[in-house]
Design a protein around this motif. Sequence first.
Motif, PDB file in Angstrom:
ATOM      1  N   ALA A  27      33.001  23.168  22.754  1.00 37.76           N
ATOM      2  CA  ALA A  27      34.169  23.738  22.090  1.00 37.76           C
ATOM      3  C   ALA A  27      33.820  24.230  20.693  1.00 37.76           C
ATOM      4  O   ALA A  27      34.259  25.314  20.274  1.00 37.76           O
ATOM      5  N   GLY A  28      33.040  23.461  19.970  1.00 35.55           N
ATOM      6  CA  GLY A  28      32.633  23.866  18.633  1.00 35.55           C
ATOM      7  C   GLY A  28      31.787  25.119  18.649  1.00 35.55           C
ATOM      8  O   GLY A  28      31.958  26.007  17.810  1.00 35.55           O
ATOM      9  N   TYR A  29      30.886  25.180  19.604  1.00 32.98           N
ATOM     10  CA  TYR A  29      30.042  26.371  19.714  1.00 32.98           C
ATOM     11  C   TYR A  29      30.880  27.605  20.016  1.00 32.98           C
ATOM     12  O   TYR A  29      30.724  28.660  19.384  1.00 32.98           O
ATOM     13  N   ASN A  30      31.759  27.498  20.988  1.00 35.14           N
ATOM     14  CA  ASN A  30      32.599  28.642  21.342  1.00 35.14           C
ATOM     15  C   ASN A  30      33.451  29.094  20.165  1.00 35.14           C
ATOM     16  O   ASN A  30      33.570  30.298  19.878  1.00 35.14           O
ATOM     17  N   GLU A  31      34.052  28.146  19.477  1.00 32.66           N
ATOM     18  CA  GLU A  31      34.934  28.481  18.365  1.00 32.66           C
ATOM     19  C   GLU A  31      34.165  29.134  17.228  1.00 32.66           C
ATOM     20  O   GLU A  31      34.619  30.088  16.601  1.00 32.66           O
TER      21      GLU A  31
ATOM     22  N   GLU B  22      41.773  24.902  20.535  1.00 32.51           N
ATOM     23  CA  GLU B  22      43.022  25.176  19.857  1.00 32.51           C
ATOM     24  C   GLU B  22      43.185  24.271  18.633  1.00 32.51           C
ATOM     25  O   GLU B  22      43.581  24.722  17.554  1.00 32.51           O
ATOM     26  N   ASP B  23      42.891  23.003  18.811  1.00 31.79           N
ATOM     27  CA  ASP B  23      43.019  22.062  17.701  1.00 31.79           C
ATOM     28  C   ASP B  23      41.987  22.339  16.620  1.00 31.79           C
ATOM     29  O   ASP B  23      42.249  22.129  15.424  1.00 31.79           O
ATOM     30  N   THR B  24      40.819  22.793  17.034  1.00 28.93           N
ATOM     31  CA  THR B  24      39.783  23.142  16.067  1.00 28.93           C
ATOM     32  C   THR B  24      40.239  24.302  15.189  1.00 28.93           C
ATOM     33  O   THR B  24      40.104  24.264  13.953  1.00 28.93           O
ATOM     34  N   ALA B  25      40.793  25.328  15.800  1.00 26.59           N
ATOM     35  CA  ALA B  25      41.280  26.479  15.046  1.00 26.59           C
ATOM     36  C   ALA B  25      42.398  26.071  14.099  1.00 26.59           C
ATOM     37  O   ALA B  25      42.450  26.516  12.947  1.00 26.59           O
ATOM     38  N   ALA B  26      43.291  25.203  14.564  1.00 28.13           N
ATOM     39  CA  ALA B  26      44.417  24.756  13.728  1.00 28.13           C
ATOM     40  C   ALA B  26      43.946  23.875  12.585  1.00 28.13           C
ATOM     41  O   ALA B  26      44.612  23.786  11.539  1.00 28.13           O
ATOM     42  N   ASN B  27      42.811  23.218  12.764  1.00 27.32           N
ATOM     43  CA  ASN B  27      42.311  22.293  11.755  1.00 27.32           C
ATOM     44  C   ASN B  27      41.478  22.972  10.676  1.00 27.32           C
ATOM     45  O   ASN B  27      41.115  22.353   9.674  1.00 27.32           O
ATOM     46  N   LYS B  28      41.178  24.252  10.869  1.00 32.79           N
ATOM     47  CA  LYS B  28      40.352  24.965   9.884  1.00 32.79           C
ATOM     48  C   LYS B  28      41.139  25.255   8.606  1.00 32.79           C
ATOM     49  O   LYS B  28      42.328  25.492   8.650  1.00 32.79           O
TER      50      LYS B  28
END
Length: 300
Positions: A99-103, A294-300
């Motif tokens: 997920a981190g790589y894709n984001e 989704e949570d990664t994007a929201a956490n940025k």
Amino acid sequence: MSRRTTSVIAALAAVPLFVALAGCASASSDAGSGDSGNEVVKIGVIGKGDPQWPAFVDAAAEEGITVELVDFGSYEQPNPALSEGEIDLNQFQHIVYLAGYNEDSGSDLTPVGSTAIYPLGLYSKKYDDVDDIPEGETVAVPDDASNQARALLVLQSAGLVELKSGGTIFSDLADVDTEKSKVEVTALEAALIPTSLPDVAAAIINNDFVEDAGLTFDDAIAQDDPEDPNALPYVNIFAARAEDADNETYLKLVEIFQTNEDVQAGLLESSGDTAVALQTPVEDLVASLKKVQEDTAANK
């Protein structure tokens, strides 16, 4: 060890660096062509000498699929190789890392099958028990975001640190409450931690590198619980490019890995009997990946 099917969604992110690759031949166009006996699939792994891989190659050959294992030296390499088409699949990571790589890269790599989940352990050359570690000593954790968060949760459970947030899947070194923690925490590249173990009180060591430190998995003085239902994001997976998600040859390879007795025996051997083999539904893996991103994007 019996297989379990896990169906819980959680979230986390990783931000691996792009590392240029050299010497990797381009992925075979024969993969999934349906021409039995003439299919070649290149799979990126870390540690192709692990006993599950020779068994897997042999089992695939019996089904008319030639598997070429491409061995990488660090976690940062297999995903870019897959994105660039230098390999067809990779199998080295859990959902949170993917997920981190894709984001971070804008890629659309996707899970096509589960393999296993592994506990993450704390090891020491100096102390036999967590309680023996003196205050003020230094403990090392991996520097990649996904494993670092998980490692800090292990340290908190062991009573070595206190996290300001209470501990989340986004925790990093900044989340460590230094005044309330028993030890100091430093981050190192995962592959370098084994050689650095004598220089610190203890360290979280990824399973791939435990034996490099001259340790066995039984030497862990603390670890997390792989049977926790919230552990789905830490399930290790086969990953493919999105356009290959339904490739019949790739799905057949996943089935071989999950069901072949020799492969499963090798998996347990290479993990020191710590691996919990899984046959998690692909739709659960994909849903977890989506939620993590989704949570990664929201956490940025």
